[in-house]
Write an enzyme that holds these catalytic residues in place. Sequence first.
Site, PDB file in Angstrom:
ATOM      1  N   HIS A 249       0.867  -1.176   0.000  1.00 18.56           N
ATOM      2  CA  HIS A 249       0.000   0.000   0.000  1.00 18.56           C
ATOM      3  C   HIS A 249       0.912   1.236   0.000  1.00 18.56           C
ATOM      4  CE1 HIS A 249      -2.728   2.995   1.844  1.00 18.56           C
ATOM      5  NE2 HIS A 249      -3.728   2.218   1.467  1.00 18.56           N
TER       6      HIS A 249
ATOM      7  N   ASP B  30       2.873  -4.511   8.151  1.00 25.61           N
ATOM      8  CA  ASP B  30       1.695  -3.664   8.018  1.00 25.61           C
ATOM      9  C   ASP B  30       0.491  -4.582   8.180  1.00 25.61           C
ATOM     10  OD1 ASP B  30      -0.590  -2.545   6.984  1.00 25.61           O
ATOM     11  OD2 ASP B  30       0.358  -1.713   5.190  1.00 25.61           O
TER      12      ASP B  30
HETATM   13  C1  LIG Z   1      -2.466  -2.729   3.533  1.00 27.30           C
HETATM   14  C2  LIG Z   1      -2.766  -1.350   4.021  1.00 27.30           C
HETATM   15  N1  LIG Z   1      -1.806  -0.638   4.607  1.00 27.30           N
HETATM   16  C3  LIG Z   1      -2.034   0.586   5.065  1.00 27.30           C
HETATM   17  C4  LIG Z   1      -3.250   1.204   4.950  1.00 27.30           C
HETATM   18  C5  LIG Z   1      -3.431   2.587   5.474  1.00 27.30           C
HETATM   19  O1  LIG Z   1      -4.233   2.552   6.573  1.00 27.30           O
HETATM   20  P1  LIG Z   1      -4.821   3.878   7.217  1.00 27.30           P
HETATM   21  O2  LIG Z   1      -5.397   4.668   6.091  1.00 27.30           O
HETATM   22  O3  LIG Z   1      -5.851   3.377   8.152  1.00 27.30           O
HETATM   23  O4  LIG Z   1      -3.706   4.572   7.896  1.00 27.30           O
HETATM   24  C6  LIG Z   1      -4.283   0.509   4.339  1.00 27.30           C
HETATM   25  C7  LIG Z   1      -5.603   1.143   4.185  1.00 27.30           C
HETATM   26  O5  LIG Z   1      -6.096   1.398   3.109  1.00 27.30           O
HETATM   27  C8  LIG Z   1      -4.038  -0.791   3.861  1.00 27.30           C
HETATM   28  O6  LIG Z   1      -5.004  -1.477   3.256  1.00 27.30           O
END
Ligand SMILES: Cc1ncc(COP(=O)(O)O)c(C=O)c1O
Lengths: 412, 148
Positions: free
Chosen positions: A129, A206
């Site tokens: 992400h 993550d």
């Molecule tokens: C795999 C992954 N990592 C990180 C995030 C970021 O999370 P947040 O927007 O809650 O900080 C997301 C959310 O879309 C995600 O799906």
Amino acid sequence: MSTNGEQTLDVEAVRKDFPVLQRTVYDRPLVYLDNAATSQKPRCVIDAVSRYYEEINSNVHRGVHRLSMDATSAYEGAREKVQRFLNARSTKEIVWTRGTTESINLVAQSFGRSQIHAGDEIIISHLEHHSNIVPWQLLCEERGASLKVIPMSERGEILLDAYEELLSERTKIVAIGHVSNALGTVNPVEHIIQRAHARGIPVLLDGAQAAPHMKVDVQVLDCDFYTLSGHKMFGPTGIGALYGKEALLERMPPWHGGGDMIKSVSFEGTVFNDLPYKFEAGTPDIAGAVGMGAAVDYLDQVGLDAVSAWEAELLTYGTALLDAMDGVRIFGTAEHKAAVISFEVDGIHPHDLGTVLDREGVAIRAGHHCAQPVMQFYGVPATARASMAFYNTKAELDTLVVAINKAQELFA
Amino acid sequence: MDELRDLYQEMILDHGKRPRNQGRIEASTHEADGHNPLCGDVLHLTLTVDGDTVTDARFEGEGCAISTASASMMTDAVKGKNLGEVKRLVDTFIGLATGESSPDPNELGKLAVFSGVSEFPARVKCATLSWRTVEAAISGSDEPITTE
Ligand SMILES: Cc1ncc(COP(=O)(O)O)c(C=O)c1O
């Protein structure tokens, strides 16, 4: 709810716990298949947040008065719940953040700035992400370090041989998604951690997409950092957590400065607070933390084994349905997957598909899912994504298929 | 399905599938880039302006049916118009797509098929991207246009 001592899931019963699932959109029952973006909230979480504001609202760690003590114990009680949920050794290892994005930035900034230098390397994967890419890019730019990316296969799996080759004495941290939000791939994190640890390299996972779907035990995983987003695991938005091994957190400098993260301040110098408060500057999202504590309790009560089992059934069912459709292509066919189906329909742009499905009451995500490198890998600007939670049903997946058929008719 | 049919009228589906004026004018006099970060739609627009009149318009890019049809019909519409007329048409079209005004159908001609867009707030930017881009091209802005 139990058979042979194993938890099973009564999906109709759990659906009643979620007020929003009772609503309609455009006069149709809501079919919510955008859980990877954010999950819905059970009544108990909503109540915990309102009860906090109605009964004990005040600031934490400050007051001698009754409300402040109640707020502090609710807030710290929620931290204990998250600690137990992840099976962390102590609450010192649980830092409240705004979510996964902030957790990763905290590690990149604090661990990174103190321990990553020119010529060092950081390993991530092609599946990440954006929030597990950009903080490291910023750090690399600042420190003169470089980012190494483990390639992926057509099926959407990390290539472990390539990973092995990337590991070196220059590697200072490995940061990997536990579960991919774009494709649903469950990465072989045990193996990844073990290979990094063989060289003494810490690993950040993550966990944004893993925690809502499977049991996570940070001691069994032996990861060094783990990140959570409350809103993806049936808790409120704006709250999340960073797990870090105490010894590592202890060595890391504070990130944000302000109230609460200090023991004493004078113009000559400041003494920082103990863990985890060293990383928690300013008035936190107290209600959010309380809500996240309630979400964790709720997940415990439903049972993550039952959740995983039901979602696996939904994934198999949904994948078979879409596979059988003409003109539908699924992206990401890893052997180990969470209940995410990324797909495209011939001749229909994902956004047009999203609009048509929306009018059928079906909420999916159409876009790049904040994982543009994954889109580039498949050579598409966007995909449609149906992502499930334990409150989804097979009947809802049938509705998805009917809605896709309608789109195909319209665009025929 | 009725509102969907209002959005995806035959002419829009047709231009979405078989866009006109695709490509790039090599010796263009004006150009601009448009980008819709939310959707990932990208658009590169080139124009030939002779004196005050748009004599050719082409686009290349990637997008949904709405944004592709909009670019296709926009490039059709601006050809033969002078710059003042194009600017007025930009305003009229954006008024229609956002639902902020209900322009005289005669003024818009075929472009009136985009009247259903205003009922779909999430898609307004898809319809307006090419129009904002042509506005940028004729006002000589080098900044890529973004809908965010
Ligand atoms: C795999 C992954 N990592 C990180 C995030 C970021 O999370 P947040 O927007 O809650 O900080 C997301 C959310 O879309 C995600 O799906």
